[in-house]
Design a protein around this motif. Structure first.
Motif, short mmCIF file in Angstrom:
data_model
loop_
_atom_site.label_atom_id
_atom_site.label_comp_id
_atom_site.label_asym_id
_atom_site.label_seq_id
_atom_site.Cartn_x
_atom_site.Cartn_y
_atom_site.Cartn_z
N THR A 57 -35.29 -106.99 -52.07
CA THR A 57 -36.13 -108.23 -52.13
C THR A 57 -35.07 -109.38 -52.22
O THR A 57 -34.14 -109.49 -53.12
N ASN A 100 -39.28 -123.32 -54.67
CA ASN A 100 -38.77 -122.11 -55.38
C ASN A 100 -39.17 -121.12 -54.51
O ASN A 100 -40.29 -120.88 -54.13
N PHE A 101 -38.32 -120.34 -53.88
CA PHE A 101 -38.49 -118.96 -53.02
C PHE A 101 -37.50 -118.29 -52.71
O PHE A 101 -36.38 -118.52 -52.76
N ASP A 157 -53.02 -114.08 -53.05
CA ASP A 157 -53.06 -113.96 -54.66
C ASP A 157 -54.45 -114.25 -55.03
O ASP A 157 -55.06 -113.52 -56.10
N THR A 206 -34.71 -115.10 -55.71
CA THR A 206 -35.71 -116.59 -55.60
C THR A 206 -34.45 -117.59 -55.88
O THR A 206 -34.00 -117.56 -56.71
N ASN A 227 -47.14 -115.89 -54.57
CA ASN A 227 -45.93 -114.94 -55.03
C ASN A 227 -46.13 -113.59 -54.08
O ASN A 227 -44.86 -113.14 -54.22
N LYS A 228 -47.10 -113.37 -53.55
CA LYS A 228 -47.02 -111.89 -52.72
C LYS A 228 -46.03 -112.22 -51.60
O LYS A 228 -46.04 -113.33 -51.14
N GLU A 229 -45.49 -111.23 -50.98
CA GLU A 229 -44.60 -111.25 -49.86
C GLU A 229 -45.25 -111.80 -48.64
O GLU A 229 -46.60 -111.27 -48.53
N PHE A 263 -41.16 -114.69 -50.45
CA PHE A 263 -41.24 -114.13 -51.99
C PHE A 263 -41.36 -115.18 -53.00
O PHE A 263 -40.60 -116.05 -52.90
N ASP A 264 -42.41 -114.70 -53.76
CA ASP A 264 -42.40 -115.73 -55.12
C ASP A 264 -42.30 -117.35 -54.73
O ASP A 264 -41.58 -118.07 -55.22
N ASP A 297 -53.50 -121.69 -54.80
CA ASP A 297 -52.76 -120.25 -54.61
C ASP A 297 -53.16 -119.93 -53.11
O ASP A 297 -54.17 -120.42 -52.82
N ARG A 344 -43.28 -121.03 -54.27
CA ARG A 344 -43.91 -122.26 -54.79
C ARG A 344 -43.28 -123.61 -54.37
O ARG A 344 -42.09 -123.59 -54.52
#
Ligand SMILES: *[C@@H]1O[C@H](CO)[C@@H](O)[C@H](O)[C@H]1NC(C)=O
Ligand SMILES: *[C@@H]1O[C@H](CO)[C@@H](O)[C@H](O)[C@H]1NC(C)=O
Ligand SMILES: *[C@@H]1O[C@H](CO)[C@@H](O)[C@H](O)[C@H]1NC(C)=O
Ligand SMILES: *[C@@H]1O[C@H](CO)[C@@H](O)[C@H](O)[C@H]1NC(C)=O
Ligand SMILES: *[C@@H]1O[C@H](CO)[C@@H](O)[C@H](O)[C@H]1NC(C)=O
Ligand SMILES: *[C@@H]1O[C@H](CO)[C@@H](O)[C@H](O)[C@H]1NC(C)=O
Ligand SMILES: *[C@@H]1O[C@H](CO)[C@@H](O)[C@H](O)[C@H]1NC(C)=O
Ligand SMILES: *[C@@H]1O[C@H](CO)[C@@H](O)[C@H](O)[C@H]1NC(C)=O
Ligand SMILES: *[C@@H]1O[C@H](CO)[C@@H](O)[C@H](O)[C@H]1NC(C)=O
Ligand SMILES: *[C@@H]1O[C@H](CO)[C@@H](O)[C@H](O)[C@H]1NC(C)=O
Ligand SMILES: *[C@@H]1O[C@H](CO)[C@@H](O)[C@H](O)[C@H]1NC(C)=O
Ligand SMILES: *[C@@H]1O[C@H](CO)[C@@H](O)[C@H](O)[C@H]1NC(C)=O
Length: 421
Positions: free
Chosen positions: A231, A252-253, A381, A234, A342-344, A358-359, A377, A361
């Motif tokens: 993975t 953020n990712f 999610d 982030t 958050n999910k892939e 991934f993750d 979301d 925001r």
């Protein structure tokens, strides 16, 4: 104040404070033409004698300030010599072998009188070790690249080389854009059987060889199957309009891209982020060693979305690519909130490019005090939340029914026991 502090840091950076930065050097020949280029990182681990028949181990890095005295280029051989600290040096010599070149010997000399690096050494000599590196079959007029770590062990000295980019025998005063990658950098086919048909990966070392037919107008990347990557890390990216302003764009990712089925994780470490914030459009530009990613967000008064994505870079085998889509509608959320997932997720950007997040925001507009606002979301999610909530509600109802049944039962029991009295 800042300048003063940084110069103090700089002075203190002999070894103890050495930040992990690449050492980058060039060597010119007698006609002042570039003949050798090197950018690399080396860690040393040296064991040496101290009092009472004991041995200590000194660990240090090749600093970024080195002096190339003693380097030289010739028609068929050349030497790179990096002098640093109190009389230490690291050198490597290259020779031409047909249409390729190779590194012959790495010579590392260390001065045990340097008490900063080798405290309490009982020996005060300068010692030298010679090792054979595995840098061979590098196609002429290409750079040798090896991002992977390679530890070369010798008696008393271990040297770890990584993020290596070297070109010896540079032609026409400029380094080549073509790369010969080391075997460790080339992804190999997974051992486990896979459901999709596998194509054979080229044997290492791999070169986009100069004997290949001239490139066509469309990028022709060799389709390869890649092993499952970990993975991606982030990253946290921020954009400020200028240095004194507060953050205006936050993201953020963890990112992975797949270019013609070659998957690459985007490495946040060493990545620089820049960009701009506008009323109708904001931009985030991420530049790592391997690629540049440009994300353009549009604000259509109530909602924002990712409007354009442009990814330019090179695969580990050195093949350049540039893919863009300027007509996207991803990551939509109300202006003044952030988008979260958050999910892939995977998104097909172009026929050749797929983006994995991934993750995630992001908030490209209306950032307040450097914090993310409420998150919208993504569906994935939301679905994840609905199931536990449904289960929770069902459980609560069940507990209520059981309690109710218990109290009703107790009341009846009490009533009947009064009657029997
Ligand atoms: C980032 O990279 C540098 C050198 O490449 C390394 O020293 C440092 O530990 C890395 N940081 C993280 C968080 O991985
Ligand atoms: C090669 O480049 C250097 C500076 O980059 C320049 O001083 C030198 O004249 C160039 N040589 C030739 C032959 O163009
Ligand atoms: C190199 O050495 C530095 C400090 O001595 C350390 O932080 C870093 O993790 C080392 N890197 C590798 C690849 O061993
Ligand atoms: C070099 O590496 C080997 C294997 O990891 C280790 O046993 C040895 O102690 C190391 N030597 C030094 C000087 O760090
Ligand atoms: C190196 O090459 C140049 C030009 O190709 C030639 O003039 C020179 O004599 C060669 N030197 C050696 C040592 O072969
Ligand atoms: C080795 O280090 C000592 C102490 O720092 C210094 O005096 C000496 O000149 C160094 N030797 C060489 C060859 O530079
Ligand atoms: C490279 O350097 C080593 C050590 O100095 C030396 O023994 C070797 O002969 C050199 N090789 C060439 C081709 O010059
Ligand atoms: C090195 O050590 C020898 C004896 O161990 C001593 O005579 C000599 O002066 C020392 N040299 C230096 C530069 O400290
Ligand atoms: C890189 O390789 C391609 C063919 O594989 C060749 O056409 C191109 O000229 C090379 N570029 C350089 C800078 O050597
Ligand atoms: C940022 O603030 C400092 C001190 O408050 C000032 O000297 C500097 O000019 C400002 N820079 C900008 C780009 O406004
Ligand atoms: C993508 O970025 C590259 C390099 O910055 C640029 O040449 C290209 O025109 C861009 N493509 C689009 C569609 O913006
Ligand atoms: C992309 O995501 C979908 C679900 O969102 C999943 O079914 C599919 O397997 C994913 N594709 C890849 C290549 O990961």
């Amino acid at each position: 104040m800042y300048r003063y502090a940084s110069s103090v840091l700089f002075l203190a950076s002999v070894f103890a404070f050495q930040l992990s930065h690449s050492t980058e050097v060039t060597v010119k020949d007698k006609d002042n033409n570039l003949c050798l280029y090197a950018k690399l990182m080396v860690n040393f681990s040296v064991s040496y004698d101290v009092a009472d028949n004991k041995r200590e181990t000194a660990m240090f890095e090749l600093p970024s300030n080195v002096i190339t005295d003693g380097s030289a280029c010739d028609n068929t051989s050349s030497t790179l010599k990096l002098n640093f600290g109190e009389g230490h040096s690291w050198s490597v010599n290259f020779t031409i072998k047909g249409k390729t070149y190779q590194a012959d010997t790495i010579t590392f000399s260390y001065n045990l009188s340097d008490t900063v690096v080798f405290p309490k050494s009982v020996v005060n000599d300068t010692l030298t070790v010679n090792v054979k590196p595995q840098i061979a079959d590098v196609v002429m007029d290409t750079c040798y690249s090896c991002k992977s770590k390679d530890t070369i062990e010798a008696e008393s000295v271990n040297q770890t080389l990584w993020n290596v980019l070297i070109q010896a025998f540079v032609i026409n005063n400029s380094t080549s854009e073509n790369i010969t990658s080391c075997a460790a950098d080339v992804p190999s086919t997974p051992v486990a059987p896979t459901t999709h048909p596998t194509t054979t990966t080229p044997a290492a070392p791999v070169t986009n060889s100069s004997t290949a037919p001239p490139p066509t107008t469309t990028p022709t990347l060799p389709p390869t199957t890649t092993p499952t990557l970990p993975t991606p890390t982030t990253g946290e990216y921020r954009v400020k309009p200028d240095e004194n302003s507060t953050v205006c764009l936050m993201a953020n990712f963890g990112l992975r891209i797949s270019v013609n089925s070659v998957e690459m994780n985007f490495e946040p470490n060493g990545t620089t982020s820049s960009g701009s914030c506008g009323v109708n459009s904001s931009q985030l530009v991420l530049t790592s060693n391997a690629m540049t990613i440009m994300l353009t967000f549009a604000n259509d008064s109530k909602k924002f979305h990712l409007h354009a994505l442009n990814v330019t870079g090179k695969t580990s085998s050195g093949v350049a690519f540039s893919e863009a889509n300027t007509n996207l509608s991803l990551w939509e959320a109300p202006v003044g909130s952030s988008y979260m997932c958050n999910k892939e997720q995977n998104y097909t950007i172009t026929g050749l490019l797929t983006l994995y997040t991934f993750d995630l925001r992001v908030q490209p507009f209306g950032v307040n005090k450097g914090d993310f606002s409420t998150a919208e979301d993504c569906q994935a999610d939301a679905e994840n939340f609905i199931v536990p909530i449904a289960v929770g509600v069902a459980l609560l109802v069940l507990i209520l029914i059981v309690l109710l049944a218990y109290f009703i039962g107790r009341k009846r029991n009490m009533a009947s026991s009064y009657e029997t009295l």
